[in-house]
Design a protein around this motif. Structure first.
Motif, mmCIF file in Angstrom:
data_model
loop_
_atom_site.group_PDB
_atom_site.id
_atom_site.type_symbol
_atom_site.label_atom_id
_atom_site.label_comp_id
_atom_site.label_asym_id
_atom_site.label_seq_id
_atom_site.Cartn_x
_atom_site.Cartn_y
_atom_site.Cartn_z
ATOM 1 N N ALA A 84 -52.530 -16.528 -4.289
ATOM 2 C CA ALA A 84 -53.045 -17.399 -4.908
ATOM 3 C C ALA A 84 -51.975 -18.357 -5.695
ATOM 4 C CB ALA A 84 -53.902 -16.794 -5.946
ATOM 5 N N GLY A 85 -50.727 -17.841 -6.249
ATOM 6 C CA GLY A 85 -49.947 -18.689 -6.692
ATOM 7 C C GLY A 85 -49.024 -19.535 -5.735
ATOM 8 N N ALA A 86 -48.547 -18.827 -4.630
ATOM 9 C CA ALA A 86 -47.815 -19.359 -3.677
ATOM 10 C C ALA A 86 -48.587 -20.761 -2.909
ATOM 11 C CB ALA A 86 -47.311 -18.418 -2.561
ATOM 12 N N LEU A 87 -50.079 -20.435 -2.835
ATOM 13 C CA LEU A 87 -50.862 -21.446 -2.211
ATOM 14 C C LEU A 87 -50.634 -22.841 -2.742
ATOM 15 C CD1 LEU A 87 -52.534 -21.138 0.647
ATOM 16 C CD2 LEU A 87 -54.623 -20.908 -1.348
ATOM 17 N N HIS A 88 -50.502 -22.766 -4.071
ATOM 18 C CA HIS A 88 -50.475 -24.141 -4.559
ATOM 19 C C HIS A 88 -49.194 -24.919 -4.950
ATOM 20 C CE1 HIS A 88 -54.666 -22.200 -5.700
ATOM 21 N NE2 HIS A 88 -54.878 -23.638 -5.796
ATOM 22 N N THR A 172 -39.768 -17.220 -10.134
ATOM 23 C CA THR A 172 -40.672 -15.926 -10.530
ATOM 24 C C THR A 172 -41.532 -15.559 -9.315
ATOM 25 O OG1 THR A 172 -42.385 -15.173 -11.970
ATOM 26 C CG2 THR A 172 -42.828 -17.176 -11.317
ATOM 27 N N LEU A 173 -41.713 -16.280 -8.436
ATOM 28 C CA LEU A 173 -42.347 -15.985 -7.159
ATOM 29 C C LEU A 173 -41.624 -14.900 -6.128
ATOM 30 C CD1 LEU A 173 -44.329 -19.018 -5.801
ATOM 31 C CD2 LEU A 173 -45.264 -16.735 -6.635
ATOM 32 N N PHE A 174 -39.964 -15.484 -6.096
ATOM 33 C CA PHE A 174 -39.270 -14.580 -5.126
ATOM 34 C C PHE A 174 -38.462 -13.717 -6.002
ATOM 35 C CE2 PHE A 174 -39.772 -18.475 -2.792
ATOM 36 C CZ PHE A 174 -40.021 -18.136 -1.488
ATOM 37 N N ASN A 175 -38.271 -13.651 -7.430
ATOM 38 C CA ASN A 175 -37.343 -12.524 -8.019
ATOM 39 C C ASN A 175 -38.069 -11.164 -8.187
ATOM 40 O OD1 ASN A 175 -38.808 -13.096 -10.403
ATOM 41 N ND2 ASN A 175 -37.346 -13.709 -11.560
ATOM 42 N N ASP A 176 -39.394 -11.365 -8.093
ATOM 43 C CA ASP A 176 -40.333 -10.113 -8.105
ATOM 44 C C ASP A 176 -39.913 -9.322 -7.024
ATOM 45 O OD1 ASP A 176 -42.664 -8.402 -8.907
ATOM 46 O OD2 ASP A 176 -43.401 -9.237 -6.983
ATOM 47 N N VAL A 261 -46.392 -11.891 1.365
ATOM 48 C CA VAL A 261 -47.489 -12.798 1.010
ATOM 49 C C VAL A 261 -47.276 -14.054 0.575
ATOM 50 C CG1 VAL A 261 -48.968 -10.629 0.681
ATOM 51 C CG2 VAL A 261 -47.909 -11.431 -1.308
ATOM 52 N N VAL A 262 -45.940 -13.785 -0.312
ATOM 53 C CA VAL A 262 -45.501 -15.141 -0.867
ATOM 54 C C VAL A 262 -45.491 -16.242 0.124
ATOM 55 C CG1 VAL A 262 -43.549 -16.360 -2.298
ATOM 56 C CG2 VAL A 262 -44.706 -14.357 -3.336
ATOM 57 N N VAL A 263 -44.363 -15.883 1.271
ATOM 58 C CA VAL A 263 -44.302 -16.626 2.236
ATOM 59 C C VAL A 263 -45.408 -16.931 3.034
ATOM 60 C CG1 VAL A 263 -42.931 -16.723 4.361
ATOM 61 C CG2 VAL A 263 -41.765 -15.643 2.558
#
Length: 412
Positions: A84-88, A172-176, A261-263
């Motif tokens: 949901a975060g990556a989508l936007h 924050t999306l990638f360092n997780d 899922v981020v990608v």
């Protein structure tokens, strides 16, 4: 109590506390839920100490233990929240800051892990809580990455300059994903498994880059499927299948599910509106995932507050918790300053980048979930206490004051 009744109770509490927070308009939504859940937990604990049996404390604790926090977060909510975060995310702006984001999400996490682990190991004996160096480094790995759920939720309530917001979001999306891989490697080392430099590098490459490659493949397949039809209900269903399927396949292949899922979310969110999603589908698809994001965030932050009823800490851990909070902030400052100052010689950063990135590096439920996943041992209780202390300070103090910090920095 059945699982259905437990879920019903959590949803009722979430809806009730959300309504109260909106009516009082005191705090941002998610932080308000955390504070109310934490306050309710402390009231129950305090009442139990004064008048045992008043709130049936043991019954409440047993009830909450039915919620496997680690599994709920890492294997349930996380995939949906990251997608949901990556989508936007604006991929064009993200790509323009790829070097900054990549450096902070990799070298920054490693540097922070080393700093935190070394200091905790050196200071633990002085505080009466012995923690070996391998386990101290494990703590550094689980607390160093910023929590994407917490950061993205806070960015919705705080206005940040566009360029700085892209860096905070991308990092924050990638360092997780990087942090989880590093955490897994260090746990293996701490439990006695021997790892050479080649094995560590191989594990990192396979999990991190394998996860990204998987997300690119599944995201592209979903994008092509959406492009071939024009039916918003089926396209929303495809997006749900994409998230669940990608995370399940990543688990089977032993690659990073979060990165996958981020990608996938970045690919669908950037390419879909161009030629695969009609305006009606975009309205329903993005609206659906916004609602999923809001609802899961609400339940997660409430659970973090209620978790105090389950996690009972020894007084001896107080000094460790007090040390961990400023230590994590200092390590974050160093991890942020290095890449920004180095890359600042080649490109211009927004004013106040270092203080905002430092204070805005929130920790949240993922750190608690990773701490709960540690194998039982002498160090687990101490590391869990330190993690929970940092998370509460980060979400409540940093989260509530971030707006003031940004305004002060920008005024300067």
């Amino acid at each position: 109590m059945s699982q259905f009744e437990l879920v019903a109770m959590l949803l009722i509490l979430t809806a009730t506390f959300s309504w109260v927070n909106v009516k009082l308009a005191v705090m941002p939504h998610t932080i308000g839920l955390l504070v109310m859940g934490l306050s309710a937990s402390l009231i129950v604990i305090g009442a139990e100490a004064v008048m045992p049996g008043l709130f049936n404390y043991e019954g409440l604790s047993v009830l909450l233990r039915q919620v496997d926090f680690q599994q709920t977060v890492l294997e349930g909510m996380l995939a949906f929240l990251l997608f949901a975060g990556a989508l936007h995310v604006d991929v064009v702006n993200l790509r323009s800051r790829a070097l900054t984001i990549g450096t902070m999400a990799s070298l920054g996490v490693v540097a922070s892990t080393a700093i935190i682990g070394s200091v905790v190991w050196a200071a633990s004996d002085l505080m009466g809580v012995t923690i070996s160096l391998p386990w101290a480094l494990v703590f550094g790995a689980l607390i160093s990455p910023t929590d994407p759920v917490a950061v993205l939720a806070t960015l919705k309530a705080v206005k940040v300059p566009k360029g700085l917001k892209i860096v905070m979001t991308g990092e924050t999306l990638f360092n997780d994903g990087v942090g989880v891989v590093l955490f897994a490697v260090l746990v293996h080392a701490a439990t006695g498994d021997e790892f050479g430099a080649f094995q560590v590098a191989e594990m990192f490459v396979v999990e991190a880059f394998g996860g990204a490659a998987l997300g690119a493949v599944t995201g592209y397949v979903a994008y092509r499927a959406m492009r071939a039809i024009d039916d918003y209900s089926i396209e929303v269903l495809i997006s749900l299948a994409l998230v669940v399927g990608t995370y399940a396949i990543a688990s089977r292949l032993i690659v990073s599910g979060p990165l996958a899922v981020v990608v996938a979310g970045l690919l669908v969110g950037s390419r879909g509106p161009r030629d695969a999603l009609s305006e009606e589908t975009q309205r329903y698809l993005f609206g659906f995932w916004t609602l999923v994001d809001e609802m899961l965030n609400s339940v997660l932050f409430l659970l973090i507050g209620l978790e105090v009823l389950v996690l009972r800490f020894e007084p001896a851990f107080g000094w460790l918790m007090a040390l961990a909070v400023p230590l994590v902030l200092v390590a974050r400052l160093i991890a942020v300053s290095g890449p920004v100052l180095l890359l600042g010689m080649f490109r211009k950063f927004e004013s106040g980048t270092i203080p905002v990135l430092t204070w805005g590096g929130l920790r949240g439920g993922i750190s608690v979930a990773l701490a709960l996943s540690l194998p039982e041992g002498a160090e687990k209780s101490a590391l869990l206490a330190a993690t929970y202390g940092v998370v509460l300070f980060s979400l409540i103090v940093q989260g509530l004051s971030l707006r003031a910090v940004i305004q002060r920095v920008l005024l300067k």
